[in-house]
Design an enzyme around this catalytic site. Sequence first.
Site, PDB file in Angstrom:
ATOM      1  N   TRP A   1       0.858  -1.070   0.103  1.00 15.94           N
ATOM      2  CA  TRP A   1      -0.005   0.069  -0.070  1.00 15.94           C
ATOM      3  C   TRP A   1       0.689   1.140   0.054  1.00 15.94           C
ATOM      4  O   TRP A   1       0.462   2.320  -0.229  1.00 15.94           O
ATOM      5  CB  TRP A   1      -0.882  -0.119   1.054  1.00 15.94           C
ATOM      6  CG  TRP A   1      -0.160   0.258   2.586  1.00 15.94           C
ATOM      7  CD1 TRP A   1       0.646  -0.553   2.941  1.00 15.94           C
ATOM      8  CD2 TRP A   1      -0.591   1.361   3.596  1.00 15.94           C
ATOM      9  NE1 TRP A   1       1.031  -0.157   4.329  1.00 15.94           N
ATOM     10  CE2 TRP A   1       0.142   1.015   4.687  1.00 15.94           C
ATOM     11  CE3 TRP A   1      -1.433   2.234   3.492  1.00 15.94           C
ATOM     12  CZ2 TRP A   1       0.178   1.738   5.904  1.00 15.94           C
ATOM     13  CZ3 TRP A   1      -1.661   3.025   4.770  1.00 15.94           C
ATOM     14  CH2 TRP A   1      -0.695   2.721   5.797  1.00 15.94           C
ATOM     15  N   ASP A   2       1.951   1.203   0.332  1.00 13.85           N
ATOM     16  CA  ASP A   2       3.103   2.289   0.253  1.00 13.85           C
ATOM     17  C   ASP A   2       2.760   2.997  -1.057  1.00 13.85           C
ATOM     18  O   ASP A   2       3.147   4.188  -1.059  1.00 13.85           O
ATOM     19  CB  ASP A   2       4.373   1.695   0.383  1.00 13.85           C
ATOM     20  CG  ASP A   2       4.608   0.695   1.549  1.00 13.85           C
ATOM     21  OD1 ASP A   2       3.763   0.090   1.856  1.00 13.85           O
ATOM     22  OD2 ASP A   2       5.893   0.597   1.940  1.00 13.85           O
TER      23      ASP A   2
ATOM     24  N   GLU B   1       0.174  -2.270  13.015  1.00 10.31           N
ATOM     25  CA  GLU B   1       0.320  -4.066  12.863  1.00 10.31           C
ATOM     26  C   GLU B   1       0.463  -4.650  14.120  1.00 10.31           C
ATOM     27  O   GLU B   1       0.770  -5.683  13.861  1.00 10.31           O
ATOM     28  CB  GLU B   1       1.227  -4.330  11.649  1.00 10.31           C
ATOM     29  CG  GLU B   1       0.807  -3.800  10.362  1.00 10.31           C
ATOM     30  CD  GLU B   1       1.976  -3.753   9.196  1.00 10.31           C
ATOM     31  OE1 GLU B   1       1.469  -4.147   8.174  1.00 10.31           O
ATOM     32  OE2 GLU B   1       3.290  -3.980   9.609  1.00 10.31           O
TER      33      GLU B   1
ATOM     34  N   LYS C   1       2.493   0.288  16.438  1.00 10.21           N
ATOM     35  CA  LYS C   1       3.830   0.290  15.733  1.00 10.21           C
ATOM     36  C   LYS C   1       3.863   1.401  14.670  1.00 10.21           C
ATOM     37  O   LYS C   1       5.116   2.045  14.865  1.00 10.21           O
ATOM     38  CB  LYS C   1       3.619  -0.980  14.783  1.00 10.21           C
ATOM     39  CG  LYS C   1       4.778  -1.261  13.760  1.00 10.21           C
ATOM     40  CD  LYS C   1       4.747  -2.413  12.954  1.00 10.21           C
ATOM     41  CE  LYS C   1       5.918  -2.481  11.907  1.00 10.21           C
ATOM     42  NZ  LYS C   1       5.720  -3.926  11.114  1.00 10.21           N
ATOM     43  N   GLN C   2       2.703   1.990  14.404  1.00 12.68           N
ATOM     44  CA  GLN C   2       2.836   3.196  13.431  1.00 12.68           C
ATOM     45  C   GLN C   2       1.550   3.883  13.599  1.00 12.68           C
ATOM     46  O   GLN C   2       0.609   3.375  14.346  1.00 12.68           O
ATOM     47  CB  GLN C   2       3.194   2.697  12.030  1.00 12.68           C
ATOM     48  CG  GLN C   2       2.087   1.791  11.479  1.00 12.68           C
ATOM     49  CD  GLN C   2       2.777   1.271  10.349  1.00 12.68           C
ATOM     50  OE1 GLN C   2       3.361   0.156  10.556  1.00 12.68           O
ATOM     51  NE2 GLN C   2       2.120   1.578   9.131  1.00 12.68           N
TER      52      GLN C   2
END
Length: 755
Positions: free
Chosen positions: A333-334, A473, A573-574
């Site tokens: 998806w980046d 995640e 995580k993000q």
Amino acid sequence: MTRPVTLSEPHFSQHTLNKYASLMAQGNGYLGLRASHEEDYTRQTRGMYLAGLYHRAGKGEINELVNLPDVVGMEIAINGEVFSLSHEAWQRELDFASGELRRNVVWRTSNGSGYTIASRRFVSADQLPLIALEITITPLDADASVLISTGIDATQTNHGRQHLDETQVRVFGQHLMQGSYTTQDGRSDVAISCCCKVSGDVQQCYTAKERRLLQHTSAQLHAGETMTLQKLVWIDWRDDRQAALDEWGSASLRQLEMCAQQSYDQLLAASTENWRQWWQKRRITVNGGEAHDQQALDYALYHLRIMTPAHDERSSIAAKGLTGEGYKGHVFWDTEVFLLPFHLFSDPTVARSLLRYRWHNLPGAQEKARRNGWQGALFPWESARSGEEETPEFAAINIRTGLRQKVASAQAEHHLVADIAWAVIQYWQTTGDESFIAHEGMALLLETAKFWISRAVRVNDRLEIHDVIGPDEYTEHVNNNAYTSYMARYNVQQALNIARQFGCSDDAFIHRAEMFLKELWMPEIQPDGVLPQDDSFMAKPAINLAKYKAAAGKQTILLDYSRAEVNEMQILKQADVVMLNYMLPEQFSAASCLANLQFYEPRTIHDSSLSKAIHGIVAARCGLLTQSYQFWREGTEIDLGADPHSCDDGIHAAATGAIWLGAIQGFAGVSVRDGELHLNPALPEQWQQLSFPLFWQGCELQVTLDAQRIAIRTSAPVSLRLNGQLITVAEESVFCLGDFILPFNGTATKHQEDE
């Protein structure tokens, strides 16, 4: 335009061989070449990759980007002693302006004799299959016998996995050689043709042994005399087999022969001119701050070009670009979220090509949805060329238990589907390309919307989205993840809008979409402004993350806790909710964005390279410029920082794109909201001026801003919103930012005015 800067390798170290092989990689979107040294080192990973050339090495293996035979390696022997290791003087730099990599070394042999060895090379920007290399050797204080062996080394593998069978190796005349290779599944062919031209009185011979086709060139040099070897390489590949192999190989050889009629410098000049024209329409300049800031911006744009297969809409951008084998060269998806925006605002035809990659792969996405019991299109979490799911089923084995854990991303991280739809709408609103939106765009929007409509589950009198993984995640298999639900609703709403606008005759879809939008339950913002990440997050305990945040990117939390334990704590995580605030700024008030940033950031380790940039952009929108700049700087150091192994297996492509995002969408405040271009600029105190080009609906803009003013030059009249106020610019206008006061930190201006 001032000339882009260079990236220098400060000194030679075997500990940073692979880091700089990635940082200084060269390419053109068709092929990528790691910046490995001519001489061999045990720890050095050579690499050359072609966009779209994937292969599965065997049963149970995953399709991966094929590491091609090496053409850079050269064994240099001087008076019988092989050049390697110690250097008396050292200089190596990558010139972003031309894409040329240069190295100058003074080397002394064991008997004390000194030699200057200079090498340079480039991957052509105007002839995509062409690589040119040059090496010069000059004895400084004694006569010398020099032997250079170089050619095509097909012993290269992907960490031991061989993908190519050697079909044929040939030598033609005195200077030409060619190796032909076929992937082991017989589907793709690669032809590598080489030409070596050497100055002076030399002797040459060829050998072909153990998958190495080499030319050996020897010369006797006097002190002060220079030997120059120029090597040209032409690399073709195909997966269509329209011509016989010999005929196809001969055509490749003829292309090389035409190039060989020119010198290295002539070929470089043509490539450099191509780069100059490219930079002229894309370069960002910043005045003030440290030199690192401008270098980071030039670095980012350079890599954004060389990672992008603008020539081929059947290929997309891998998570490591074409700089290494990390993530096996797969697409995530980046691409749509972190990389496509740069192309969208600089060359929309490239953005269109990247979206058509997804359109070409719709059949595979539809099949994946069908296999899982859903309708529409479920795009693979990791993809290659075919559009099939490429995510490994299991992660690395636990050597204590002997068990493998299933990789959950492909099973539940379905937000990718809505991310692609978001990118389609961004493209449509930025370009107004009706031919795309009425065909490929419509297909992508409808099929992704159908997926969400079928993916939702009924709970009493409403619909919910269960068992998903959001961008965070570390929190797996939850219900009603806010990012996923909001993006799914956006996906379906936009599909419905486009269907109505362009006369879609699928009445059943329109009815189902209307019911989905009416009945889908959305996580609700709390009285304190915080949007819960999912149904269970707020009930989980929080822990002190200071030591883990200090080692961001290393996933050290997993040394102390299992994934199952992490899943039961408030640990991100993000960016997740903060990511949602970035993606859909028009749907959230500034107060809510600020509340989410202040609540979630202390709970976020930033173990993903995608995280800090997004926090920085949202911080900038909230007026937290000191924090925003700190996030941006830390994001630039993910690869460029001091960690000697930060990018051994390739640069972090998304983090590279995020350097551009932070400057343009963060500090310049560029965003697309409800089909309008918004600029809400707020420079950090370190920067006195920021200047950048921008494409918007057929107009080319050049924007220059400082703390007080913004100047906009445009190729045609354009309307946009400056700090929420609608303005029209014709030719060139200068505005005083003090006349455009931005309500409460600049997010969701229209909504705030309504409130």
